[in-house]
Scaffold this motif. Structure first.
Motif, mmCIF file in Angstrom:
data_model
loop_
_atom_site.group_PDB
_atom_site.id
_atom_site.type_symbol
_atom_site.label_atom_id
_atom_site.label_comp_id
_atom_site.label_asym_id
_atom_site.label_seq_id
_atom_site.Cartn_x
_atom_site.Cartn_y
_atom_site.Cartn_z
ATOM 1 N N ALA A 44 0.976 -1.220 -0.020
ATOM 2 C CA ALA A 44 0.043 -0.006 0.042
ATOM 3 C C ALA A 44 0.987 1.203 -0.127
ATOM 4 O O ALA A 44 0.695 2.312 -0.918
ATOM 5 C CB ALA A 44 -0.853 -0.022 0.997
ATOM 6 N N MET A 45 1.989 1.252 0.796
ATOM 7 C CA MET A 45 3.119 2.406 0.766
ATOM 8 C C MET A 45 3.449 2.735 -0.662
ATOM 9 O O MET A 45 3.607 3.691 -1.177
ATOM 10 C CB MET A 45 4.126 2.203 1.770
ATOM 11 C CG MET A 45 3.773 2.237 3.224
ATOM 12 S SD MET A 45 5.010 1.522 4.142
ATOM 13 C CE MET A 45 6.252 3.134 4.075
ATOM 14 N N HIS A 46 3.949 1.473 -1.463
ATOM 15 C CA HIS A 46 4.181 1.720 -2.632
ATOM 16 C C HIS A 46 3.401 2.109 -3.662
ATOM 17 O O HIS A 46 3.641 3.128 -4.284
ATOM 18 C CB HIS A 46 4.935 0.293 -2.906
ATOM 19 C CG HIS A 46 5.575 0.289 -4.492
ATOM 20 N ND1 HIS A 46 5.251 -0.006 -5.601
ATOM 21 C CD2 HIS A 46 6.884 0.940 -4.621
ATOM 22 C CE1 HIS A 46 6.081 -0.126 -6.570
ATOM 23 N NE2 HIS A 46 7.133 0.542 -6.001
ATOM 24 N N ARG A 47 2.016 1.809 -3.537
ATOM 25 C CA ARG A 47 1.168 2.257 -4.569
ATOM 26 C C ARG A 47 0.997 3.807 -4.075
ATOM 27 O O ARG A 47 0.703 4.408 -5.189
ATOM 28 C CB ARG A 47 -0.219 1.509 -4.032
ATOM 29 C CG ARG A 47 -0.049 0.183 -4.680
ATOM 30 C CD ARG A 47 -1.457 -0.532 -4.276
ATOM 31 N NE ARG A 47 -2.299 -1.272 -5.402
ATOM 32 C CZ ARG A 47 -3.501 -2.315 -5.256
ATOM 33 N NH1 ARG A 47 -3.756 -2.178 -3.968
ATOM 34 N NH2 ARG A 47 -3.886 -2.823 -6.207
ATOM 35 N N LYS A 48 0.737 4.054 -3.272
ATOM 36 C CA LYS A 48 0.630 5.484 -2.541
ATOM 37 C C LYS A 48 1.615 6.373 -3.125
ATOM 38 O O LYS A 48 1.471 7.488 -3.815
ATOM 39 C CB LYS A 48 0.747 5.682 -1.024
ATOM 40 C CG LYS A 48 0.012 6.938 -0.447
ATOM 41 C CD LYS A 48 -0.029 7.020 1.146
ATOM 42 C CE LYS A 48 -0.021 8.416 1.509
ATOM 43 N NZ LYS A 48 0.461 8.409 2.868
ATOM 44 N N MET A 49 3.145 5.851 -2.872
ATOM 45 C CA MET A 49 4.203 6.466 -3.511
ATOM 46 C C MET A 49 4.089 6.705 -4.994
ATOM 47 O O MET A 49 4.329 7.752 -5.841
ATOM 48 C CB MET A 49 5.312 5.698 -2.976
ATOM 49 C CG MET A 49 6.834 6.386 -3.606
ATOM 50 S SD MET A 49 7.263 6.056 -5.252
ATOM 51 C CE MET A 49 7.696 4.505 -4.897
#
Lengths: 318, 380
Positions: A44-49
């Motif tokens: 999720a952190m990566h998608r957000k980034m």
């Protein structure tokens, strides 16, 4: 920020509409081996980034070191991914060809695109090897090989560092890369596609991978990271520290812990059983020996555990 | 073979080397005549004949001071005794047919050179350490002179590490074409069960000489003694630094945590190795460091100084700058703290230490003999 111009170029690529971004874990981590919700959070952190930096919403997922298993396919399904990338390894294909799309046996809506490792490694590993019978590899020759490969899709997947680091500019790798599109265009049977486009080709068959497969070393398993006692002991230790790191609810501690989940740490601790294959691992290692790597890692981990325990108000016992 | 000490009475690696090498050479079918200034007793080796001055009258051989301490103690071993020994070597008769005269270190070089010339055979010299190193930069001129005689006269020179080889080239103007590296080895022993896994100790075995850097071991021990209250620091060996080191331990406040065992027998050493958690060899100078290889062969995780010859042949150990007390302390602490590190390094180290042994070293030595004979135009 270390290299803002790289980000700008990636944004330009995104605007061209000719590339697809892959989802993965925010850290280059072994999060898929620790208890939930770590993996989901890092993805999720990566998608957000990706959304924030590039406006990208990837539909395809790939794990650190191209890890893949039936369980990971189920995870991809639960996170509503269209598909995953995996190694086109004979051990998993059981006589089938890597040049067709498959779907996950454990989650049939998840498309599987396989890396064609011989053709990928021709560029990734062998390109500048003067002892190779095909040296030097030209774009014209390589395009011919691609055209002669039967099937529907050829997964070419290599590290970004292939172009300019593993093979330095003087090796001719950059000229090779810029000549390749026009050489490929000469063959009517070949055209380029993004992973998202390729994932829409109907799958040929379901593929089951009950263990965790990767793209590393001869066995294509997790042996490169968790094959010996040092690695397993360090990994068990970091999992335990993860519990107190989470409890501490301190974002800095959690972030440091996630960095310690980075797969490279474990790669550096590789002891090959008496010397064989040590070379490749040592080449990529910043340590003098796997023992140095382990000792420094454990020291850092011990320090982090202490910080987490201090945050939780647990007194020093030792 | 013009030697020096020989088991069972030996103080360092040279005695072990002489014993193992003569043993393997005779196994390969060669016969060895071993010349020594000492009157024995000698551990018998089939095929090896011992000669010493005054041997005609049993037990009257001259007593020589241990030369390895020569540069570090006020009483030097110079004088008529050395010249007398070399003259005896030169004049020896009844040796039968000799192919090679092989001298170890400096003591017998003058006699060995003359003997080789008299017999018309090539001289081979093995250098185990140099006077510069043994004296930490304050060499006895007369020892240097004898080393130089051997190095200049030898048809081939054997150094026990690459580091030492380079020193022979740089400091003694040895011809690089003539210097070969042959490492020491250890003999496989049964791996003993740990005596009592609850009693932990960090071990040093070796002579207590300035070049061995035992100071560093004590200073490192004092940094971590409080963190590991269950751990002892054990020092086995004797030498001129003995009294000073005991004072140092007391001054560092770890007098009750350091055990000085004095000289230990081979059997006692093996027992110590079977129980040690960590072995430390912090030498300022260590041309090879056979004690570290023995520790590795016993499965004990080992820390050596970077200049040690043994560090050239193994990566399954920790290498630390000899002056870096903090780093020695860290490495010892890490090995005490992390059992998996201890076990893995111990297992891999044991495998590496035993991968090649004295039989390989003897074959390499014979190859150098043949090379020397060819270089002198002798039929083989």
């Amino acid at each position: 920020m270390i290299a803002p111009d790289v980000l700008e170029r990636l944004r330009a690529l995104r605007r061209s509409g000719r590339v697809a971004f892959l989802a993965e874990t925010y850290y280059h981590s072994l999060a898929f081996l620790v208890p939930p919700p770590e993996l989901a959070e890092e993805v999720a952190m990566h998608r957000k980034m990706l959304r924030a930096e590039f406006g990208a919403s990837p539909t395809m997922l790939r794990m650190t070191e191209l890890a893949y298993s039936d369980d990971l396919a189920r995870f991809a399904e639960s996170e509503r991914f269209r598909g995953m990338l995996a190694e086109g390894w004979e051990g998993a294909l059981r006589g089938q060809s890597p040049t067709y799309p498959y779907c996950a046996a454990s989650a049939p809506t998840v498309a599987l695109l396989l890396r064609h490792y011989p053709l990928s490694d021709d560029v990734g590993f062998r390109f500048s090897s003067t002892g190779w019978s095909e040296y030097p590899l030209t774009a014209e020759k390589y395009a011919r090989w691609l055209a002669a490969t039967p099937g529907e899709v050829i997964g070419l997947f290599m590290d970004f560092e292939t172009f300019g680091e593993h093979h330095p500019a003087r090796s001719g790798i950059l000229e090779f890369l810029s000549a390749l599109p026009s050489e490929v265009a000469r063959h009517p049977g070949l055209h380029w596609s993004t992973v998202e486009e390729a994932a829409e080709i109907p799958p040929r068959a379901p593929l089951s991978v009950p263990y965790t497969m990767s793209w590393a070393d001869q066995n294509r398993d997790l042996g490169a990271w968790l094959g010996n006692d040092l690695q397993r002991s360090a990994f068990e230790a970091v999992k335990k520290v993860g519990m107190v790191a989470r409890q501490s609810a301190d974002l800095e501690i959690l972030s440091d812990w996630r960095k310690l989940l980075t797969s490279d740490h474990f790669y550096y601790m590789y002891v090959s059983g008496h010397g064989a294959d040590q070379g490749v691992h040592q080449y990529f290692s910043s340590y003098e020996s796997p023992y140095d790597a382990y000792a420094n890692y454990m020291n850092a981990l011990t320090d982090l555990r202490r910080r987490a325990l201090d945050r939780l108000g647990v007194p020093v016992l030792k | 073979m013009v030697g020096w000490e020989f088991p069972p009475s030996h103080t360092g690696g040279l005695g072990v080397h002489s014993y193992e090498m003569t043993r393997e050479l005779t196994r390969l079918g060669h016969s060895v005549t071993f010349l020594t200034p000492f009157s024995g007793p000698f551990t018998p080796v089939p095929g090896v004949t011992f000669h010493y001055p005054g041997e005609a009258v049993a037990g009257t051989g001259p007593e020589y001071p241990p030369a390895y301490w020569a540069g570090e103690t006020p009483g030097s071993p110079f004088g008529d005794s050395i010249d007398g020994y070399n003259a005896w070597v030169e004049g020896l008769s009844g040796l039968g047919s000799v192919d090679i005269v092989h001298v170890h270190d400096w003591f017998g070089t003058v006699g060995a050179r003359a003997l080789a010339a008299r017999l018309g055979r090539p001289l081979v010299m093995t250098v185990h350490s140099t006077e510069y190193d043994r004296s930490l930069g304050h060499p006895w001129e007369r020892i240097l002179h004898r080393e130089q005689i051997g190095i200049s006269a030898a048809t081939r020179i054997i150094a026990v590490s690459r580091h030492l080889r380079q020193q022979l080239i740089d400091r003694y103007s040895a011809d690089p074409e003539k210097v070969r590296v042959i490492y020491n080895a250890v003999r496989p022993t049964e791996r003993l069960e740990r005596i009592d896994p609850t009693k932990r100790f960090v071990l040093y075995v070796g002579r207590l000489a300035a070049m061995k850097g035992v100071d560093t071991f004590l200073r490192a021990a004092s940094r971590i003694a409080d963190v590991f209250p269950d751990v002892l620091f054990v020092i086995a060996g004797e030498g001129p630094e003995y009294a000073r080191l005991i004072h140092l331990a007391t001054r560092l406040g770890i007098g009750d945590r350091v055990m000085f065992l004095g000289k230990v027998s081979d059997e006692e050493r093996e027992m110590l190795l079977s129980g040690a958690s960590v072995f430390v060899l912090p030498s300022v100078v260590e041309p090879f460091g056979i004690a570290a290889l023995e520790a590795m062969a016993a499965g004990v995780p080992t820390i050596v100084s970077k200049t040690s010859g043994v560090a050239e042949i193994s990566s399954s150990l920790f290498r630390v700058d000899f002056w870096d007390v903090d780093e020695f302390a860290s490495r010892i602490a890490e090995l005490l703290e992390y059992p998996t590190l201890r076990a893995t390094m111990g297992d891999e180290g044991r495998w590496e230490a035993l991968r090649e042994g004295w039989p390989e070293r003897a074959r390499e030595t014979v190859a150098v003999y043949l090379e020397a004979m060819r270089a002198e135009g002798m039929p083989i």
